[in-house]
Design a protein around this motif. Structure first.
Motif, PDB file in Angstrom:
ATOM      1  N   SER A 100       5.279  -2.565   0.923  1.00 26.93           N
ATOM      2  CA  SER A 100       5.063  -1.329   0.199  1.00 26.93           C
ATOM      3  C   SER A 100       5.683  -1.408  -1.266  1.00 26.93           C
ATOM      4  CB  SER A 100       5.880  -0.049   0.976  1.00 26.93           C
ATOM      5  OG  SER A 100       5.272   0.295   2.299  1.00 26.93           O
ATOM      6  N   VAL A 101       6.971  -2.314  -1.074  1.00 22.61           N
ATOM      7  CA  VAL A 101       7.274  -2.713  -2.617  1.00 22.61           C
ATOM      8  C   VAL A 101       6.581  -3.481  -3.409  1.00 22.61           C
ATOM      9  CG1 VAL A 101       9.447  -3.756  -3.825  1.00 22.61           C
ATOM     10  CG2 VAL A 101       9.534  -2.500  -1.672  1.00 22.61           C
ATOM     11  N   LEU A 102       5.751  -4.393  -2.662  1.00 22.55           N
ATOM     12  CA  LEU A 102       4.689  -5.200  -3.541  1.00 22.55           C
ATOM     13  C   LEU A 102       3.562  -4.344  -3.913  1.00 22.55           C
ATOM     14  CD1 LEU A 102       3.876  -8.194  -4.362  1.00 22.55           C
ATOM     15  CD2 LEU A 102       2.597  -8.280  -1.778  1.00 22.55           C
ATOM     16  N   ASN A 103       3.288  -3.430  -3.051  1.00 27.23           N
ATOM     17  CA  ASN A 103       2.060  -2.451  -3.505  1.00 27.23           C
ATOM     18  C   ASN A 103       2.563  -1.606  -4.787  1.00 27.23           C
ATOM     19  OD1 ASN A 103      -0.472  -1.880  -1.426  1.00 27.23           O
ATOM     20  ND2 ASN A 103       1.350  -2.785  -0.515  1.00 27.23           N
ATOM     21  N   ALA A 104       3.986  -1.147  -4.604  1.00 27.12           N
ATOM     22  CA  ALA A 104       4.397  -0.434  -5.848  1.00 27.12           C
ATOM     23  C   ALA A 104       4.601  -0.942  -7.130  1.00 27.12           C
ATOM     24  CB  ALA A 104       5.692   0.262  -5.268  1.00 27.12           C
ATOM     25  N   TYR A 105       4.649  -2.374  -7.201  1.00 32.59           N
ATOM     26  CA  TYR A 105       5.084  -2.912  -8.168  1.00 32.59           C
ATOM     27  C   TYR A 105       3.938  -4.079  -8.655  1.00 32.59           C
ATOM     28  CZ  TYR A 105       9.804  -0.874  -8.350  1.00 32.59           C
ATOM     29  OH  TYR A 105      10.702  -0.040  -8.453  1.00 32.59           O
ATOM     30  N   ALA A 106       2.653  -3.799  -8.158  1.00 31.51           N
ATOM     31  CA  ALA A 106       1.653  -4.980  -8.129  1.00 31.51           C
ATOM     32  C   ALA A 106       1.359  -4.556  -9.774  1.00 31.51           C
ATOM     33  CB  ALA A 106       0.121  -4.355  -7.341  1.00 31.51           C
ATOM     34  N   THR A 107       0.784  -5.755 -10.248  1.00 32.72           N
ATOM     35  CA  THR A 107       0.634  -5.624 -11.952  1.00 32.72           C
ATOM     36  C   THR A 107      -0.671  -6.366 -12.343  1.00 32.72           C
ATOM     37  OG1 THR A 107       1.455  -8.191 -11.908  1.00 32.72           O
ATOM     38  CG2 THR A 107       3.105  -6.237 -12.655  1.00 32.72           C
ATOM     39  N   THR A 108      -1.491  -6.464 -11.218  1.00 29.36           N
ATOM     40  CA  THR A 108      -2.954  -6.772 -11.551  1.00 29.36           C
ATOM     41  C   THR A 108      -3.752  -6.187 -10.306  1.00 29.36           C
ATOM     42  OG1 THR A 108      -2.877  -9.048 -10.282  1.00 29.36           O
ATOM     43  CG2 THR A 108      -2.388  -8.998 -12.640  1.00 29.36           C
ATOM     44  N   PRO A 109      -5.193  -6.243 -10.616  1.00 30.39           N
ATOM     45  CA  PRO A 109      -5.890  -5.695  -9.382  1.00 30.39           C
ATOM     46  C   PRO A 109      -5.968  -6.606  -8.357  1.00 30.39           C
ATOM     47  CG  PRO A 109      -7.000  -5.456 -11.500  1.00 30.39           C
ATOM     48  CD  PRO A 109      -5.746  -6.287 -11.832  1.00 30.39           C
ATOM     49  N   GLU A 110      -5.736  -8.000  -8.568  1.00 32.48           N
ATOM     50  CA  GLU A 110      -5.853  -9.257  -7.372  1.00 32.48           C
ATOM     51  C   GLU A 110      -4.676  -8.725  -6.611  1.00 32.48           C
ATOM     52  OE1 GLU A 110      -8.510 -10.230 -10.908  1.00 32.48           O
ATOM     53  OE2 GLU A 110      -6.436  -9.680 -10.721  1.00 32.48           O
ATOM     54  N   LEU A 111      -3.549  -8.567  -7.241  1.00 30.34           N
ATOM     55  CA  LEU A 111      -2.289  -8.721  -6.480  1.00 30.34           C
ATOM     56  C   LEU A 111      -2.338  -7.415  -5.626  1.00 30.34           C
ATOM     57  CD1 LEU A 111       0.497  -9.832  -5.651  1.00 30.34           C
ATOM     58  CD2 LEU A 111       1.286  -8.632  -8.003  1.00 30.34           C
ATOM     59  N   MET A 112      -2.734  -6.388  -6.132  1.00 31.94           N
ATOM     60  CA  MET A 112      -2.890  -5.001  -5.474  1.00 31.94           C
ATOM     61  C   MET A 112      -3.793  -5.211  -4.340  1.00 31.94           C
ATOM     62  SD  MET A 112      -1.516  -1.855  -5.507  1.00 31.94           S
ATOM     63  CE  MET A 112      -2.006  -0.291  -4.851  1.00 31.94           C
ATOM     64  N   ILE A 113      -5.007  -5.946  -4.475  1.00 29.33           N
ATOM     65  CA  ILE A 113      -5.833  -5.915  -3.344  1.00 29.33           C
ATOM     66  C   ILE A 113      -5.187  -6.841  -2.196  1.00 29.33           C
ATOM     67  CG2 ILE A 113      -8.037  -7.232  -2.408  1.00 29.33           C
ATOM     68  CD1 ILE A 113      -9.134  -6.553  -5.456  1.00 29.33           C
ATOM     69  N   VAL A 114      -4.419  -7.929  -2.532  1.00 25.59           N
ATOM     70  CA  VAL A 114      -3.660  -8.771  -1.774  1.00 25.59           C
ATOM     71  C   VAL A 114      -2.509  -7.916  -0.826  1.00 25.59           C
ATOM     72  CG1 VAL A 114      -2.171 -10.699  -1.302  1.00 25.59           C
ATOM     73  CG2 VAL A 114      -4.182 -10.998  -2.784  1.00 25.59           C
ATOM     74  N   ALA A 115      -1.930  -6.996  -1.614  1.00 21.21           N
ATOM     75  CA  ALA A 115      -0.837  -6.217  -1.162  1.00 21.21           C
ATOM     76  C   ALA A 115      -1.481  -5.218  -0.028  1.00 21.21           C
ATOM     77  CB  ALA A 115      -0.283  -5.664  -2.404  1.00 21.21           C
ATOM     78  N   ARG A 116      -2.626  -4.714  -0.429  1.00 18.50           N
ATOM     79  CA  ARG A 116      -3.292  -3.606   0.551  1.00 18.50           C
ATOM     80  C   ARG A 116      -3.803  -4.300   1.877  1.00 18.50           C
ATOM     81  NH1 ARG A 116      -1.977   1.480   0.472  1.00 18.50           N
ATOM     82  NH2 ARG A 116      -4.030   1.894   1.347  1.00 18.50           N
ATOM     83  N   ALA A 117      -4.123  -5.567   1.671  1.00 26.82           N
ATOM     84  CA  ALA A 117      -4.554  -6.180   2.908  1.00 26.82           C
ATOM     85  C   ALA A 117      -3.344  -6.538   3.732  1.00 26.82           C
ATOM     86  CB  ALA A 117      -5.170  -7.599   2.486  1.00 26.82           C
ATOM     87  N   LEU A 118      -2.207  -6.943   3.165  1.00 24.54           N
ATOM     88  CA  LEU A 118      -0.926  -7.437   4.109  1.00 24.54           C
ATOM     89  C   LEU A 118      -0.514  -6.281   4.453  1.00 24.54           C
ATOM     90  CD1 LEU A 118       0.613  -9.912   1.660  1.00 24.54           C
ATOM     91  CD2 LEU A 118      -0.511 -10.389   3.657  1.00 24.54           C
ATOM     92  N   LEU A 119      -0.384  -5.048   3.669  1.00 27.98           N
ATOM     93  CA  LEU A 119      -0.221  -3.720   4.286  1.00 27.98           C
ATOM     94  C   LEU A 119      -0.954  -3.355   5.588  1.00 27.98           C
ATOM     95  CD1 LEU A 119       2.246  -1.842   3.486  1.00 27.98           C
ATOM     96  CD2 LEU A 119       0.416  -0.285   2.529  1.00 27.98           C
TER      97      LEU A 119
END
Length: 507
Positions: A100-119
């Motif tokens: 959830s921390v990774l989702n909150a501080y994602a800085t690029t769309p690609e990182l956000m997609i990866v963070a949502r997948a891991l969540l």
């Protein structure tokens, strides 16, 4: 824990100290998943403005979480049966908080997609584990029915709380705050869960078959992706290929389970008419409700002009009805019968949806609120009793796998419902006739029409909005009518499939 308990042990299990406190830990996990499923929609405009994703990236940010959860539920439920449900719940909860921390501080769309997948991977461990632990915490059938009712009521409450909490946070903080609220909940869950939750697992689990995991993941994601893409872009070679890949993988998964001595999912569970009937009822219920759930907030905000918080509060009767019904569903099912409560609940939802086929732009709240209350009560009765039937139809060693099947049916029903009923709304909406100068994006969505209207002269803007809103409501009423037909069909099917089912007959 052995599969057969002696009377003395059963009494001890029934009177296990702290079992209700342990339930409160499981309820926290359910609440978290339910809230997280609703807050992203509110945060999406802010994420879009900050990260500037493309249209495709924005769709993946929204969809990848549900794709991964749907694909991994069965695998994670089976893994919990093997390594221990308490262990997988606590590990998954810890991972959920950290990601959830990774989702909150994602800085690029690609990182956000990866963070949502891991969540999604972490989220897939939570729901099957909570139901399976309830099956092992509460050996007394009446207590278990109440516990399942509280579990279901919490999930319903979470979907109502999510928009309200999310709206408050977004008004006062940045978009990442909607993910950081997971952290304190997870800390409490893990610390209390370590002490209060009992460990349980299948005493003869067999190996965890990785090939089955891959087939399950590819199969479910392939089907769900194809359905969603077909709804958005129509049937293309890409969607056909995805559907064929998914269907082929699921066929291979089923064949493999029938040959393995210790399958990931025991397909013999489906020979039980009560189990199959309950799973089918859940799938059809969510399928029929999806059109209303998905488009109602747009109707309240973009058609009737309510603010986000007011729209969230307007949907509360459904959650209130579901909470109340969930708490008494077990007692009502014992007084009457399982099939009468499930069929009656589904029929009530179907009739409530049918009543919404007469709405227009100016429909007053009494009709909407009453229909939503009936939907909540009917769904609360149905989901709670079917969850109890599913848990009671299997030995407790397979509770994780059975719970995962139930959750997978929910995810598939939602995907199919949004695709089928959503395509009805979209097809009707796109055909509206706007004034001269109507930009193309106005025909893509009602949100696009509202945005386009803001740049037009007042008279043209009003004409465009009226035409778009009328067309959207026409599509919505047609979709709710189709949903009503699905729910009434499900009610009839449940009446026959759940014949002779009794909550007290659970093993």
């Amino acid at each position: 824990m052995t599969s057969t308990l002696q009377p003395a042990n059963l009494t001890e299990a029934v009177k296990r100290p702290g079992r209700w406190l342990a339930l409160s830990v499981l309820v926290l996990a359910v609440l978290l998943v339910a809230v997280d499923a609703t807050v992203l929609g509110l945060a999406t405009p802010y994420i879009s403005e900050d990260l500037k994703p493309t249209g495709t990236q924005l769709l993946w940010i929204g969809d990848v979480y549900s794709f991964v959860i749907a694909g991994l539920l069965v695998s994670m439920g089976s893994l919990g049966d093997r390594i221990g449900r308490k262990r997988i719940l606590l590990v998954g909860a810890t991972a959920f908080g950290a990601i959830s921390v990774l989702n909150a501080y994602a800085t690029t769309p690609e990182l956000m997609i990866v963070a949502r997948a891991l969540l999604g991977v972490a989220g897939a461990t939570l729901m099957p584990a909570t139901l399976a632990l309830i099956r092992n915490l509460f050996h007394d059938r009446r207590e278990r029915s109440l516990a399942v009712g509280i579990w279901g009521a919490t999930a319903s409450a979470g979907t109502a709380i999510g928009p309200i909490v999310g709206g408050f946070l977004l008004e006062h903080f940045w978009w990442g705050s909607v993910f950081l609220i997971n952290l304190p909940v997870m800390v409490v869950l893990v610390l209390v869960g370590i002490k209060l939750l009992p460990e349980s697992r299948n005493p003869r689990p067999g190996p965890w078959d990785l090939r089955s995991v891959v087939l399950s993941l590819v199969g479910v994601i392939g089907i769900v992706y194809a359905v969603k893409e077909a709804a958005t872009h129509g049937i293309t070679w890409e969607t056909l290929a995805s559907a064929l890949l998914g269907a082929g993988a699921l066929h291979g998964f089923v064949r493999r389970q029938l040959t393995l001595p210790s399958p990931l999912l025991d397909m013999r569970l489906f020979r039980d008419r009560g189990f199959s009937g309950a799973v089918l009822a859940d799938l059809l219920t969510i399928l029929g409700l999806s059109g209303l759930v998905f488009f109602l907030s747009q109707y309240l905000q973009l058609v009737q002009g309510r603010g986000p918080l007011e729209a969230g509060l307007a949907e509360l009767p459904a959650a209130v009805g579901a909470v109340v019904a969930g708490l008494i569903a077990g007692s009502v099912a014992r007084r009457f019968s399982v099939r009468s409560v499930v069929s009656g609940g589904l029929a009530a939802v179907g009739l409530a949806l049918a009543s919404l086929t007469v709405i227009d732009q100016s429909t007053g709240y009494p009709l909407l609120g009453t229909a939503l209350l009936v939907v909540g009560v009917g769904a609360g009765f149905s989901f709670t009793v079917t969850a109890d039937v599913i848990l009671g139809s299997v030995p407790k060693e397979q509770a994780g796998s059975a719970s995962a099947v139930s959750e997978t049916a929910y995810e598939l029903g939602a995907a199919l419902g949004i695709a089928v009923l959503g395509s009805i709304v979209t097809a009707v909406y796109r055909d509206f006739t706007g004034p001269a100068g109507t930009p193309p994006q106005a025909h893509e969505s009602l949100g696009g029409a509202v945005e386009a209207a803001a740049a037009l002269p007042p008279q043209t803007s009003e004409t465009l909005l009226n035409a778009a809103r009328t067309s959207f409501v026409d599509g919505l009423t047609l979709a709710t009518g189709a949903g009503a037909a699905v729910l009434l069909t499900a009610a009839i099917a449940a009446w026959f499939l759940l014949r002779d089912q009794h909550l007290d007959s659970a093993p």
